[in-house]
Write an enzyme that holds these catalytic residues in place. Structure first.
Site, PDB file in Angstrom:
ATOM      1  N   SER A   1     124.107  -8.839  57.898  1.00  0.00           N
ATOM      2  CA  SER A   1     122.326  -8.630  57.577  1.00  0.00           C
ATOM      3  C   SER A   1     121.839  -9.839  58.448  1.00  0.00           C
ATOM      4  O   SER A   1     121.920 -10.574  59.020  1.00  0.00           O
ATOM      5  CB  SER A   1     122.070  -9.162  55.993  1.00  0.00           C
ATOM      6  OG  SER A   1     122.440 -10.417  55.707  1.00  0.00           O
ATOM      7  N   CYS A   2     120.377  -9.309  58.671  1.00  0.00           N
ATOM      8  CA  CYS A   2     119.468 -10.286  59.573  1.00  0.00           C
ATOM      9  C   CYS A   2     118.199 -10.116  58.478  1.00  0.00           C
ATOM     10  O   CYS A   2     118.181  -9.709  57.424  1.00  0.00           O
ATOM     11  CB  CYS A   2     119.390  -9.964  60.929  1.00  0.00           C
ATOM     12  SG  CYS A   2     118.769  -8.308  60.848  1.00  0.00           S
ATOM     13  N   LYS A   3     117.134 -10.333  59.183  1.00  0.00           N
ATOM     14  CA  LYS A   3     115.977 -10.385  58.448  1.00  0.00           C
ATOM     15  C   LYS A   3     115.545  -8.844  58.009  1.00  0.00           C
ATOM     16  O   LYS A   3     115.220  -8.608  56.977  1.00  0.00           O
ATOM     17  CB  LYS A   3     114.641 -10.544  59.402  1.00  0.00           C
ATOM     18  CG  LYS A   3     113.130 -10.653  58.736  1.00  0.00           C
ATOM     19  CD  LYS A   3     112.180 -11.104  59.850  1.00  0.00           C
ATOM     20  CE  LYS A   3     110.849 -10.993  59.322  1.00  0.00           C
ATOM     21  NZ  LYS A   3     109.831 -11.444  60.119  1.00  0.00           N
TER      22      LYS A   3
END
Length: 981
Positions: free
Chosen positions: A881-883
């Site tokens: 995941s990231c933003k």
């Protein structure tokens, strides 16, 4: 893979055609008996294209070829744009990388006509292209063709001049024959060794990797297939399949319903406290009002979510919408299947999701980790302002645990008592003893749940909060106490100087024993009986203070001890009566020696076997149930009073933080449930995996790419708490009522401090599980989070900011991962774990990871690579995941996939960068876009005349360009100067 919402296939494509009848999978997976969960949605027709001897639109010009594909409906007689290849520049014999597919909702009958139109793209930026030629064929022509190929002449607009040929081929992508590989190799050598790929927008035919749920939990598959060359000049087939997950909305809806139910129960419990003094009654009204506001907000959100239809994921453009704040961002499953000659197929799964965080609420004050720490430090001052008793989070959690325990055990004890009476009525001594054994065990558990000084001190505090409370000794107060107002207690040092014992205050030492002159009944774990603990002598008069927690042992303590002891006494009476009945049993059933008729008549007269056992036990059992009920009432009121004070001290910030925590946990749980279901169905036939599942549980490794800069610090703080809260979740496998997809949806039960996710399986699949799982054993999951920022903002944070949050998260979660490995090593043999080509020992990998998490190194992506490798070696669940689960996430997943192809499947080193380019590049001119992050209407659109495909570099090479770095440094310095001036 995902890149800013789109994915791209590459530059050139060999013609491959696939037809599928949509039959369920059989054979290799051996899972056809599992019911509807194994039936994939398969496309009907797939093919790819190749042109030869093209004539350019100008003299001596080599064309930049592009093929548009349209379908002619035989009944309506109109064109429908279906697909478009990429542009192959400067070639008269272009081999197109992008294939064409007909999804199930667009059925291709034998009469369906397909029109191929070839263009020469002169200027992509200005939309300057010229028509070269076209050709038309029917699906039936292709199906009846020799060698599954059609060679068609391209005709000019007047239909006279031939401008080249187009080759259309079909192939079963589910099988790779040695002859096919040789043919492909020869073609590729003539076509500059290009990478081969075919795209499917709705699944893949003849796939054996469609064993997970597709109709019930996973839907809308998007599949891409590549062929890459290995080091021994053979060809491997690589298939990526991305799907949406219905749990994106299903889990948050269920959680919202549970949140509402729990808060409504809390309101009722507060009302059941009875009459309180004006001060406490006003606090109660205020807390109930706040709970009502939360319930109303949750009900409104739930109503809006129930109206939503359409896609099964939340795009990143909707992350700031209030009604969608409980929904995870861009939750998708990604599976890579690798087929190599003479090797077993391999599967690699990863869940991609945006960072679980309260994006709608924002991050101006930080995230949950910082907000909770700050709030906990302020609660003591709040308790003074609100004239409440301060309770630590541990005491609050204990109060919630006691409430749950008594609510859960009381109906069990009541039911077991009824079973005891039923066994007595049936004159079944074996049933009587069995029911008594279970009843004694649950009653002992019940008594131990209440064996906590917090319960006793809370009862005293509740008694003091009632109207008209007056202590027995009005003159015996704390030195320095003035009147009856709420004031802080003297510090321990002050009490020591005064030579007095401290009063029992839950805010300071609720776990310490209270002085008491009454006996305390405790359980004996050995024989299930009870005994009386010796009376503790204190030697000093208790300290009193009105409107605080009193030591009013003349009334409260003795009453609680008496009520508590009555449970043990009642159970002992029941045990004694059963023993007495057992002693009489040999007399009634002795068949070895004859009993005189007169003696037998006397026994029958004095002991009626039809009803006397029940008649003798019934009053004792009723008394036991009454005692339990009385204890439950008192304990429930006491613990509710603790929670009332905790809520009063927290208003309004505490309830706001609870809402934020609910939001983050909802997103995290939806992702975890998605990963668990995917991993479960992938391992249904793996006995080693199932053994590990019920003996130890699974590790769930969350890979985060958030920076420790600006608002992403708040996201990371939210994510840390959300992932940590997943330790309160367990899973259970159940048998579904039917094989209908609605009955195969996972169900969430429980309360905020503990949830259980029940995963239903069809009957035939459920029967193949180990006995322990079928019996309903709780399956544990151990979530761990590792974060390494990789973007340009992290460069600034590394140089001028604070990265202690990232370091602390990585070190703490490494300890959890290492502890899990040690537990796994003790309980599960190494043969249960998957085999990999790389032979590095797990212990060595963990040691290297441990060294990296304490090493001061900027953008140490080795941490992420090691954690991911260890997770796969441990049969774990991988999350990235990231933003928003777009650019950084797609780079991470594609790099990991190519590295797996290199390390585990001997991908030719010359094809590593090409494979990355193929998986990462954007859609080029005129290609059909299947967006990962868009609304349904824009999910499939033609992106004509867009800039040429761009490529990304591996994470390890992601360094900000020099001019951008200079800009960021200047801005940062300006900000710092303005701040300190």
């Amino acid at each position: 893979m995902e890149d800013g919402g789109t994915r791209h296939l590459g530059h050139e494509c060999r013609v491959d055609m696939m037809e599928e009848e949509g039959e369920p999978l059989t054979g290799g997976d051996g899972l056809t008996g599992a019911g509807v969960i194994l039936i994939p949605k398969l496309p009907h027709v797939e093919f790819s294209l190749e042109c030869r001897d093209l004539i350019g639109s100008g003299r001596d010009r080599t064309p930049n070829a592009l093929v548009q594909v349209a379908v002619i409906d035989p009944r309506e007689q109109y064109l429908v744009s279906q697909a478009c290849t990429e542009i192959v520049e400067g070639s008269r014999d272009p081999l197109f990388l992008t294939g064409v597919t007909f999804p199930p909702e667009y059925p291709a009958s034998p009469e369906t006509l397909v029109k191929l139109t070839v263009y020469d793209v002169r200027d992509k930026a200005r939309d300057n292209s010229s028509f070269l030629g076209s050709a038309t064929f029917s699906v039936s022509d292709l199906l009846r063709s020799k060698d599954d190929q059609l060679t068609l002449n391209l005709r000019s607009s007047d239909g006279v001049l031939a401008v080249g040929t187009v080759l259309v081929s079909r192939v079963n992508m589910g099988e790779m024959e040695e002859g096919d590989m040789d043919h492909i190799t020869a073609d590729v050598q003539q076509a500059q060794k290009c990478t081969l790929v075919c795209e499917s927008s709705q699944g893949t035919p003849n796939d054996k990797d469609n064993s997970p749920l597709t109709g019930a939990v996973f839907k809308n598959p998007v599949c891409k297939v590549y062929k890459f060359q290995t080091v021994d000049s053979k060809w491997m087939l690589v298939r990526e399949q991305m799907e949406e997950c219905t749990l994106s909305f299903s889990i948050p809806r269920q959680l919202l319903h549970l949140y509402i139910q729990e808060d409504m129960r809390r309101i009722q419990e507060l009302r059941d406290l009875g009459e309180l003094s004006p001060h406490w009654d006003n606090l109660r009204k205020e807390v109930i009002g706040r709970y009502g506001q939360v319930i109303a907000a949750y009900q409104e959100t739930l109503a809006e979510l129930n109206k939503i239809t359409g896609p099964s994921f939340k795009p990143s453009c909707s992350k700031a919408q209030r009604y969608l704040e409980f929904i995870p961002i861009n939750l998708h499953t990604q599976r890579m299947r690798v087929t190599c000659p003479r090797q077993t197929d391999a599967f690699y799964d990863v869940i991609t999701v945006g960072a679980p965080a309260a994006h709608f609420q924002g991050f101006k004050g930080g995230g949950l980790q910082r907000l909770l720490s700050r709030h906990e430090a302020e609660k003591k001052s709040f308790s003074t302002a609100y004239q409440c008793i301060y309770y630590s989070p541990e005491h609050t959690a204990k109060a919630q645990e006691v409430l749950h325990s008594v609510g859960h055990l009381q109906p069990l004890i009541s039911g077991l008592a009824d079973q005891l009476l039923q066994a007595a009525q049936q004159h079944s001594m074996a049933g009587l003893r069995e029911a008594l054994k279970t009843l004694a065990g649950k009653t002992e558990q019940f008594v131990h749940a209440l064996k906590d000084e917090l319960v006793k001190s809370a009862l005293l505090a509740l008694h003091a909060a009632q109207p008209g409370y007056v202590t027995k000794n009005q003159n015996q107060t704390l030195p320095g106490h003035q009147g009856h107002s709420h004031q802080d207690h003297p510090s321990p040092s002050q009490r020591g100087q005064q030579g007095q014992s401290p009063p029992q205050n839950p805010g300071h030492s609720p776990g310490q024993p209270l002085a008491t002159d009454s006996p305390v009944v405790v359980c004996n774990n050995v024989d299930g009986g009870f005994q009386t603990a010796p009376i503790r002598e204190d030697g000093q008069a208790p300290l009193k203070r009105q409107d605080s927690i009193p030591c009013h042992k003349e009334y409260d303590e003795e009453e609680w001890d008496r009520v508590w002891a009555d449970v043990a006494k009642s159970l002992n009476c029941v045990i004694a009566m059963v023993d007495k009945l057992q002693e009489q049993e040999p007399i009634n059933n002795n068949q070895e020696q004859p009993i005189p008729k007169q003696v037998l008549a006397d026994v029958i007269t004095s002991h009626n076997p039809e009803g006397d056992w029940r008649e003798q036990l019934c009053p004792l059992v009723v008394r036991l149930k009454e005692c339990v009920a009385e204890v439950v009432v008192r304990a429930r009121r006491a613990m509710t009073f603790v929670l009332l004070q905790e809520a009063a001290c927290s208003i309004p910030q505490g309830l706001f933080l609870k809402q934020r925590r609910d939001v983050v946990f909802s997103q995290a749980l939806a992702a975890l449930a998605c990963g668990f279901v995917m991993r479960l169905y992938a391992g249904m036939e793996d006995k080693g995996f199932l053994r590990q599942l019920h003996l130890v549980g699974l590790v769930a490794q969350f890979e985060s790419l958030l920076s420790t800069y600006s608002e992403e610090i708040g996201m990371l703080e939210d994510m840390e708490v959300g992932i940590s809260d997943l330790h309160r979740v367990a899973f259970k496998i159940t048998q579904a009522k039917t094989d209908d997809p609605c009955d195969l949806q996972p169900v969430v039960i429980g309360r905020r401090d503990h949830y259980t996710v029940e995963v239903p399986l069809p009957r035939l699949a459920f029967q193949t599980l180990p006995h322990e799982i079928k019996e309903g054993k709780a399956l544990q999951v151990y979530p761990v989070l590792f974060n390494v920022g990789i973007n340009e903002q992290q460069t600034i944070a590394d140089r001028f900011g604070d990265i202690s949050l990232q370091e602390r998260i990585n070190q703490r979660n490494f300890e959890i991962l290492d502890s899990y490995y040690k537990s796994l090593s003790d309980k599960v043999p190494s043969e249960c774990l998957p085999c990999f080509q790389t032979q590095t020992d797990l212990k060595d990998l963990l040691g290297t990871l441990g060294q990296n998490v304490v090493t001061k190194k900027r953008k140490n992506v080795e941490i992420l690579w090691l954690a991911g490798t260890i997770c796969r070696r441990l049969n774990g669940i991988r999350f990235t995941s990231c933003k928003s689960a777009k650019d950084r996430t797609s780079m991470s997943v594609t790099l990991e996939q190519c590295a797996l192809l290199r390390d585990e499947h001997q991908l030719n080193k010359d094809y590593f960068i090409r494979a990355l380019d193929c998986m990462r590049s954007r859609l080029s001119q005129g290609e059909v876009v299947c967006q990962w992050d868009s609304d349904p209407e824009a999910a499939c659109s033609v992106a004509e005349n867009k800039p040429a495909s761009r490529h990304f570099y591996p994470i390890a090479l992601l360094l900000v360009s020099s001019h951008l770095l200079v800009v960021w440094l200047i801005l940062s310095l300006v900000f710092l100067l303005a701040k300190y001036q």
